[in-house]
Design a protein around this motif. Structure first.
Motif, PDB file in Angstrom:
ATOM      1  N   PHE A 781       0.832  -1.207   0.000  1.00  0.00           N
ATOM      2  CA  PHE A 781       0.000   0.000   0.000  1.00  0.00           C
ATOM      3  C   PHE A 781       0.869   1.260   0.000  1.00  0.00           C
ATOM      4  O   PHE A 781       0.555   2.243  -0.684  1.00  0.00           O
ATOM      5  CB  PHE A 781      -0.940   0.008   1.214  1.00  0.00           C
ATOM      6  CG  PHE A 781      -2.064  -0.991   1.139  1.00  0.00           C
ATOM      7  CD1 PHE A 781      -2.283  -1.749   0.002  1.00  0.00           C
ATOM      8  CD2 PHE A 781      -2.916  -1.181   2.219  1.00  0.00           C
ATOM      9  CE1 PHE A 781      -3.321  -2.662  -0.071  1.00  0.00           C
ATOM     10  CE2 PHE A 781      -3.961  -2.089   2.164  1.00  0.00           C
ATOM     11  CZ  PHE A 781      -4.164  -2.841   1.009  1.00  0.00           C
ATOM     12  N   LEU A 782       1.964   1.236   0.765  1.00  0.00           N
ATOM     13  CA  LEU A 782       2.859   2.386   0.787  1.00  0.00           C
ATOM     14  C   LEU A 782       3.546   2.567  -0.564  1.00  0.00           C
ATOM     15  O   LEU A 782       3.718   3.688  -1.045  1.00  0.00           O
ATOM     16  CB  LEU A 782       3.902   2.212   1.895  1.00  0.00           C
ATOM     17  CG  LEU A 782       3.388   2.327   3.337  1.00  0.00           C
ATOM     18  CD1 LEU A 782       4.474   1.931   4.325  1.00  0.00           C
ATOM     19  CD2 LEU A 782       2.889   3.740   3.630  1.00  0.00           C
ATOM     20  N   GLY A 787      -4.602   3.923  -2.488  1.00  0.00           N
ATOM     21  CA  GLY A 787      -5.404   3.359  -3.574  1.00  0.00           C
ATOM     22  C   GLY A 787      -5.430   1.851  -3.558  1.00  0.00           C
ATOM     23  O   GLY A 787      -5.608   1.214  -4.602  1.00  0.00           O
ATOM     24  N   GLY A 788      -5.256   1.247  -2.378  1.00  0.00           N
ATOM     25  CA  GLY A 788      -5.177  -0.208  -2.266  1.00  0.00           C
ATOM     26  C   GLY A 788      -6.440  -0.823  -1.698  1.00  0.00           C
ATOM     27  O   GLY A 788      -7.050  -0.276  -0.773  1.00  0.00           O
ATOM     28  N   LEU A 789      -6.828  -1.953  -2.256  1.00  0.00           N
ATOM     29  CA  LEU A 789      -7.958  -2.736  -1.753  1.00  0.00           C
ATOM     30  C   LEU A 789      -7.436  -4.095  -1.333  1.00  0.00           C
ATOM     31  O   LEU A 789      -6.892  -4.843  -2.152  1.00  0.00           O
ATOM     32  CB  LEU A 789      -9.025  -2.892  -2.844  1.00  0.00           C
ATOM     33  CG  LEU A 789     -10.211  -3.819  -2.520  1.00  0.00           C
ATOM     34  CD1 LEU A 789     -11.014  -3.289  -1.335  1.00  0.00           C
ATOM     35  CD2 LEU A 789     -11.120  -3.984  -3.743  1.00  0.00           C
ATOM     36  N   GLN A 813       0.090   9.356   6.069  1.00  0.00           N
ATOM     37  CA  GLN A 813      -1.123  10.106   5.710  1.00  0.00           C
ATOM     38  C   GLN A 813      -1.955   9.361   4.665  1.00  0.00           C
ATOM     39  O   GLN A 813      -2.535   9.956   3.760  1.00  0.00           O
ATOM     40  CB  GLN A 813      -0.765  11.516   5.218  1.00  0.00           C
ATOM     41  CG  GLN A 813      -0.170  12.390   6.298  1.00  0.00           C
ATOM     42  CD  GLN A 813      -0.115  13.866   5.916  1.00  0.00           C
ATOM     43  OE1 GLN A 813      -0.260  14.222   4.754  1.00  0.00           O
ATOM     44  NE2 GLN A 813       0.095  14.725   6.901  1.00  0.00           N
ATOM     45  N   ILE A 814      -2.007   8.034   4.834  1.00  0.00           N
ATOM     46  CA  ILE A 814      -2.856   7.205   3.970  1.00  0.00           C
ATOM     47  C   ILE A 814      -3.996   6.677   4.824  1.00  0.00           C
ATOM     48  O   ILE A 814      -3.792   5.828   5.696  1.00  0.00           O
ATOM     49  CB  ILE A 814      -2.061   6.037   3.357  1.00  0.00           C
ATOM     50  CG1 ILE A 814      -0.974   6.574   2.423  1.00  0.00           C
ATOM     51  CG2 ILE A 814      -2.994   5.097   2.600  1.00  0.00           C
ATOM     52  CD1 ILE A 814      -0.090   5.503   1.818  1.00  0.00           C
ATOM     53  N   PRO A 815      -5.208   7.171   4.641  1.00  0.00           N
ATOM     54  CA  PRO A 815      -6.348   6.701   5.452  1.00  0.00           C
ATOM     55  C   PRO A 815      -6.653   5.228   5.163  1.00  0.00           C
ATOM     56  O   PRO A 815      -6.566   4.776   4.017  1.00  0.00           O
ATOM     57  CB  PRO A 815      -7.502   7.592   4.995  1.00  0.00           C
ATOM     58  CG  PRO A 815      -6.867   8.749   4.292  1.00  0.00           C
ATOM     59  CD  PRO A 815      -5.604   8.223   3.700  1.00  0.00           C
ATOM     60  N   GLN A 837      -8.712   9.634  -3.020  1.00  0.00           N
ATOM     61  CA  GLN A 837      -7.894   8.967  -4.026  1.00  0.00           C
ATOM     62  C   GLN A 837      -6.771   8.132  -3.426  1.00  0.00           C
ATOM     63  O   GLN A 837      -6.360   7.142  -4.021  1.00  0.00           O
ATOM     64  CB  GLN A 837      -7.314  10.004  -4.988  1.00  0.00           C
ATOM     65  CG  GLN A 837      -6.760   9.429  -6.265  1.00  0.00           C
ATOM     66  CD  GLN A 837      -6.333  10.511  -7.225  1.00  0.00           C
ATOM     67  OE1 GLN A 837      -5.216  11.023  -7.161  1.00  0.00           O
ATOM     68  NE2 GLN A 837      -7.224  10.882  -8.119  1.00  0.00           N
ATOM     69  N   ASP A 838      -6.276   8.492  -2.274  1.00  0.00           N
ATOM     70  CA  ASP A 838      -5.136   7.781  -1.693  1.00  0.00           C
ATOM     71  C   ASP A 838      -5.507   6.937  -0.476  1.00  0.00           C
ATOM     72  O   ASP A 838      -4.619   6.508   0.266  1.00  0.00           O
ATOM     73  CB  ASP A 838      -4.037   8.775  -1.311  1.00  0.00           C
ATOM     74  CG  ASP A 838      -3.455   9.484  -2.520  1.00  0.00           C
ATOM     75  OD1 ASP A 838      -3.479   8.896  -3.611  1.00  0.00           O
ATOM     76  OD2 ASP A 838      -2.994  10.637  -2.371  1.00  0.00           O
ATOM     77  N   SER A 839      -6.780   6.727  -0.246  1.00  0.00           N
ATOM     78  CA  SER A 839      -7.174   5.886   0.893  1.00  0.00           C
ATOM     79  C   SER A 839      -7.055   4.416   0.531  1.00  0.00           C
ATOM     80  O   SER A 839      -6.909   4.049  -0.642  1.00  0.00           O
ATOM     81  CB  SER A 839      -8.618   6.198   1.308  1.00  0.00           C
ATOM     82  OG  SER A 839      -9.521   5.844   0.273  1.00  0.00           O
ATOM     83  N   CYS A 840      -7.115   3.557   1.551  1.00  0.00           N
ATOM     84  CA  CYS A 840      -7.076   2.110   1.360  1.00  0.00           C
ATOM     85  C   CYS A 840      -8.268   1.487   2.079  1.00  0.00           C
ATOM     86  O   CYS A 840      -8.791   2.058   3.040  1.00  0.00           O
ATOM     87  CB  CYS A 840      -5.779   1.511   1.895  1.00  0.00           C
ATOM     88  SG  CYS A 840      -4.305   2.025   0.959  1.00  0.00           S
TER      89      CYS A 840
END
Length: 951
Positions: A781-782, A787-789, A813-815, A837-840
């Motif tokens: 994810f990093l 943008g990861g599922l 800072q990736i929710p 856009q940058d959450s997971c």
């Protein structure tokens, strides 16, 4: 004095009291920020907690904010101003993802990145919404002001600011003003129209379908037709050609790769058929997201919104729509102090603006009931406000003429395109089939489905499995008791049979007796709280009645036949065992349970026959309202007395009559369902081994044309071994036994998967170690920058990974959001994931099916392990029937292909698909699109590849 006066217009100065806002607090995972008059700045967790609990503060989703701070969901407070509630008031029935970023994007602002930007955006959003209320163009100002005053008396934190903003513009002030809560009395009424008649049989030829598609693309702003899409539309026309013999439908199995444009591809011939034949083409989907997409794309057919609303109707079961009588009951209770009056007031405002009253996938903000701590029974939620229990009184309801369900049913009768779901299509077909078998005609609520498009056709088997199954459980039996006897506990809402049908039976002694007999017999059914009597934590069981005794015997057999770990209340999925061979206590209690069920069934049948006699004998005297009420009552009686109860008796009889040999057509088993470490329910279940048998009989054969389409229908492995490329699809859609074989079509995706995607199997992560899985997902994810599922096959592993993953992503800072962790339904989580856009996001298969996220918001998809089918009793029976190991492979292969299809949704999307299960066989990737290459590598290599490929 006149009963109306005009409040004078005032111009804004920028210093109005209602524009003075408290600080805004944003707490994305692991971070916190506040924005006040001095600007936005980061704060620590302690300071964030103090701000949240200590004074006036703006938030977005109070319960989720509390969870991020390690606190319990807060009650409503004048000091806690949730901007989402303000949105629900200012822009009712319009979409907004429930987060600061969602609010910003819905208001046309750029996406705020990071806690400080989110706090600033949240404060800006609140100000923008209040200014919108002050805009001279704000509609229905008087109605909004009336409701705001009511909300103020109920203690709503936004009331003073809202009323202040509304009063800045001219407004008529009435001497006598209502509460604004009574949406049920202000909605427009439906009007009946002359019957449309039977649809014609005019054909749709391939060339006409191509021409219609070209026009649709031009209307959508696309200049040229893709050859593959044109070919798809031409072939789809086959399903809209006339059949030559009864029982020989025109059936097409069409695989269309992602990006083909299959929606417009089948809407072209479907709309032509509807125009030429004055009938409705039905499009059935499995997910709500696709229903919304089809509704949107129908704008190419009918650009005028008014015409489109008439031509395209989204149709669901009545348990999805707001019941106005339930709303009125709850509002009246809340006005007496027993309910969430603020939540109900906002729901009433939504009801005045909604397109169709759909609370479970339409324009209702599903996040609204969960913003604050409210008892479940008092929430303004779908669970309390729709008719889930079949208690509708139909034409006897005072709101019958404004009923959302009745409006939708009538609209679907004159629509050209009806967008439904698989469950509705199948339950409606099963009901119609049962009526036809008794020589009865269709009733007013169902529709003859001549032309059906099953989109997401790979789910058809599962939908049929659910629709054509039977379950005798404590909860199901208790629901039937409530349906007959009405609510029996203090403070319970609901309507029993006597309240719904008493006046219809008053003039007939036999019918009145049947009604009373049914009410008395239903006392033998389980009441509420059954789990506390048959499986109490103390172990002191106290079953009441023959069915509870049967379920207790079932529980004892499960405990005897399964391991201690599997049968414990802490097992993840509950547990199960075969009914055969049955223990003596089970057989003995089954006989008595069957007798109790028969005693309920007989008077219900007598009551149904009485109502049928009224329809026949008094046909000339009955007005439309009375007929509709009787037909509605018959629907409920038929489903229970002629379908549910005989099914229960059949299962119980099979315990004794079937011996110890398994049934060749059905799987019967006993199951225990657990929740929060306790036994929640016990059930006797029956499923078809092949549910396409009833699917074919009830849906496929009566239709004239059927199109089953999906991006994943074919099985390349079967073709490579000399078999039928669509063999599995034929078996799982009901096409295998057709006299006239179904045609097939395979259209490849136009996307460049070789350039835009990567498929990786990581070969050095121990899949059974949640620490390694969490570390792998964290680094991936990093590397992707968000943008990861992450998809999991078990909730327990999902939660374990979430606990280890969240803090490290927060530092970057990736929710991170998670199903079964965050207090939001799946749809709301996907909405946030799409907006940020940058959450997971972490989830299970339910998330995979509901994700439609084009663009960079989804650029990495990681499976924790191969999604093999769960090896329960039902699957084992099907595996034996349909192909042993090959059947397992085909299901897992399809799930992987479906998940991969979520990753690349547009031609310019780029994505990485990662499997963290080193033992994944290469053959499971055979269904991926041409151009994809599976690479096996270490985690370090996978991280570097991901970082380099996604930039």
């Amino acid at each position: 004095m006149s009963d109306e006066s005009v409040i004078a217009n005032r111009s804004l100065t920028g210093a109005e009291p209602w524009l003075v806002l408290p600080p805004a607090l944003a707490v994305p995972p692991g971070a916190g920020a506040i924005c006040d008059d001095e600007g936005a700045r980061k704060i620590g967790r302690g300071a964030a907690e103090g701000t949240f609990t200590g004074g006036p503060v703006l938030v977005a989703h109070a319960s989720l904010t509390a969870r991020r701070l390690g606190l319990s969901p807060p009650p409503r407070s004048r000091d806690l101003l949730d901007v989402l509630e303000l949105w629900a008031f200012v822009r009712p029935a319009t979409f907004c993802a429930p987060s600061p970023s969602g609010l910003a994007l819905a208001l046309g602002m750029s996406e705020p990145k990071g806690a400080e930007a989110q706090a600033a955006a949240l404060r800006e959003a609140a100000g923008a919404l209040l200014r919108e209320l002050a805009d001279p163009a704000f509609p229905h100002r008087e109605d909004a002001f009336t409701l705001a005053e009511t909300l103020g008396r109920a203690g709503w934190s936004w009331a003073d600011r809202v009323t202040g903003a509304l009063q800045t513009q001219p407004m008529r002030q009435r001497q006598y003003r209502g509460s604004g809560l009574d949406a049920w009395s202000r909605l427009p009424e439906w009007e009946d129209e002359a019957p449309r008649g039977e649809a014609g049989s005019a054909a749709v030829d391939s060339e006409s379908a191509r021409i219609r598609l070209e026009k649709l693309l031009q209307a959508s702003g696309l200049d040229e037709t893709r050859p593959t899409q044109s070919d798809y539309a031409a072939e789809a026309a086959y399903a809209f050609s006339p059949r030559n013999e009864e029982g020989r439908p025109r059936m097409l199995l069409a695989e269309a790769g992602t990006g083909t444009g299959k929606t417009l591809g089948y809407l072209a011939p479907a709309s032509l058929w509807a125009e030429r034949n004055q009938g409705a083409a039905w499009v059935s989907t499995y997910t709500r997201a696709l229903q919304r997409q089809i509704d949107r794309e129908s704008a190419a057919l009918w650009p005028d919104p008014v015409e489109r609303k008439r031509k395209t109707v989204v149709r669901k079961g009545r348990e999805n729509y707001l019941c106005l009588l339930n709303l009125q009951d709850m509002v009246q209770a809340a006005q007496l102090g027993n309910g969430d009056l603020i939540g109900l007031a906002l729901t009433s405002r939504w009801a005045m603006h909604t397109r169709d009253g759909d609370m479970t996938g339409g324009d209702f903000p599903g996040w609204l009931p969960g913003l604050f701590a409210t008892p479940a029974g008092q929430q303004a939620s779908a669970g309390n406000l729709v008719d889930r229990r079949g208690e509708c009184v139909h034409a006897a309801c005072p709101h019958y003429r404004t009923c959302f369900v009745e409006k939708t049913i009538r609209a679907s009768r004159r629509a050209d395109l009806v967008v439904a779901n698989h469950a509705l299509v199948m339950t409606q077909a099963a009901f119609d089939g049962a009526r036809s078998a008794r020589g009865l005609k269709q009733d007013g609520e169902t529709a003859a489905l001549k032309r059906i498009v099953f989109d997401e056709g790979h789910h058809l088997f599962d939908a049929a499995d659910s629709a054509f199954s039977a379950c005798l459980s404590g909860q199901e039996a208790a629901e039937l008791r409530r349906w007959i006897r009405g609510p029996e506990g203090r403070g319970r809402r609901g309507r029993g049979l006597e309240q719904r049908l008493g006046d219809l039976c008053a003039d007939n002694e036999a019918a009145a007796k049947a009604l009373q007999d049914a009410i008395r017999a239903a006392a033998a059914l389980p009441g509420e709280g059954i789990s506390g009597r048959i499986a109490p934590p103390s172990g002191e069981v106290n079953p009441v009645g023959p069915i509870e005794q049967f379920l207790m015997a079932a529980l004892e057999q499960i405990r005897a036949r399964t391991s201690e770990a599997a049968s414990s209340a802490s097992s993840e999925f509950g547990t199960e065992c075969s009914v055969r061979p049955a223990t003596e206590p089970l057989l003995d209690t089954a006989r008595r349970a069957a007798q109790a069920i028969a005693a309920v069934e007989a008077p219900l049948l007598a009551l149904a026959r009485h109502l049928e006699d009224i329809l026949d004998d008094e046909a000339a005297e009955l007005d439309g309202s009375a007929r509709a009420r009787i037909e509605g009552a018959l629907r409920g009686l038929d489903r229970r007395a002629r379908m549910t109860l005989p099914g229960w008796r059949s299962m119980l009889a099979a315990l004794e009559e079937g011996g110890d040999e398994p049934d060749p057509d059905f799987v019967d088993w006993l199951s225990v369902e657990t929740a929060f470490g306790r036994i929640h329910d016990v059930a006797l279940r029956r499923h078809w081994i092949d549910p396409t048998v009833p699917l074919e009989a009830a849906v496929i054969l009566p239709a004239h044309g059927v199109l089953v389409t999906s991006a994943t229908l074919s099985d390349p492995i079967a073709e490579a071994s000399g078999g039928d490329l669509f063999g599995m699809a034929r078996m799982r859609t009901g096409a295998a036994r057709l006299i006239e074989p179904a045609r097939t079509l395979k259209v490849e995706s136009p996307f460049d998967y070789a350039s835009n995607s990567r498929v990786i199997v990581v070969n050095d992560v121990a899949k059974d170690d949640p620490r390694q899985t969490a570390a792998a997902m964290r680094e991936l994810f990093l590397a992707a920058g968000g943008g990861g599922l992450g998809l999991f096959t078990a909730i327990r592993r999902l939660k374990a990974v979430y606990e280890r993953l969240g803090p490290d992503l927060a530092k970057a800072q990736i929710p991170l959001y998670a199903q079964h962790v965050d207090p939001l339904e799946v749809g709301a989580l996907v909405d946030i994931f799409r907006a940020e856009q940058d959450s997971c996001l972490l989830g299970t298969d339910a998330v995979r099916d509901g994700v439609d996220v084009p663009g960079r918001s989804l650029r990495l998809l990681a499976f924790d392990r191969v999604p093999w089918p769960r090896p329960d009793l039902l699957h084992k029976a099907r595996r034996e029937k349909f192909g042993a190991k090959g059947y397992d492979d085909a299901l897992a292969r399809a799930r992987i292909a479906q998940a991969f299809g979520r990753l690349i949704r547009r031609a310019d999307d780029k994505g990485v698909f990662v499997m963290l299960d080193a033992a994944t066989p290469t053959r499971l990737f055979a269904a991926l699109p041409p151009g994809t290459e599976v690479q096996r590598m270490s985690l370090v290599e996978a991280i570097e590849l991901t970082r380099g490929f996604l930039g």
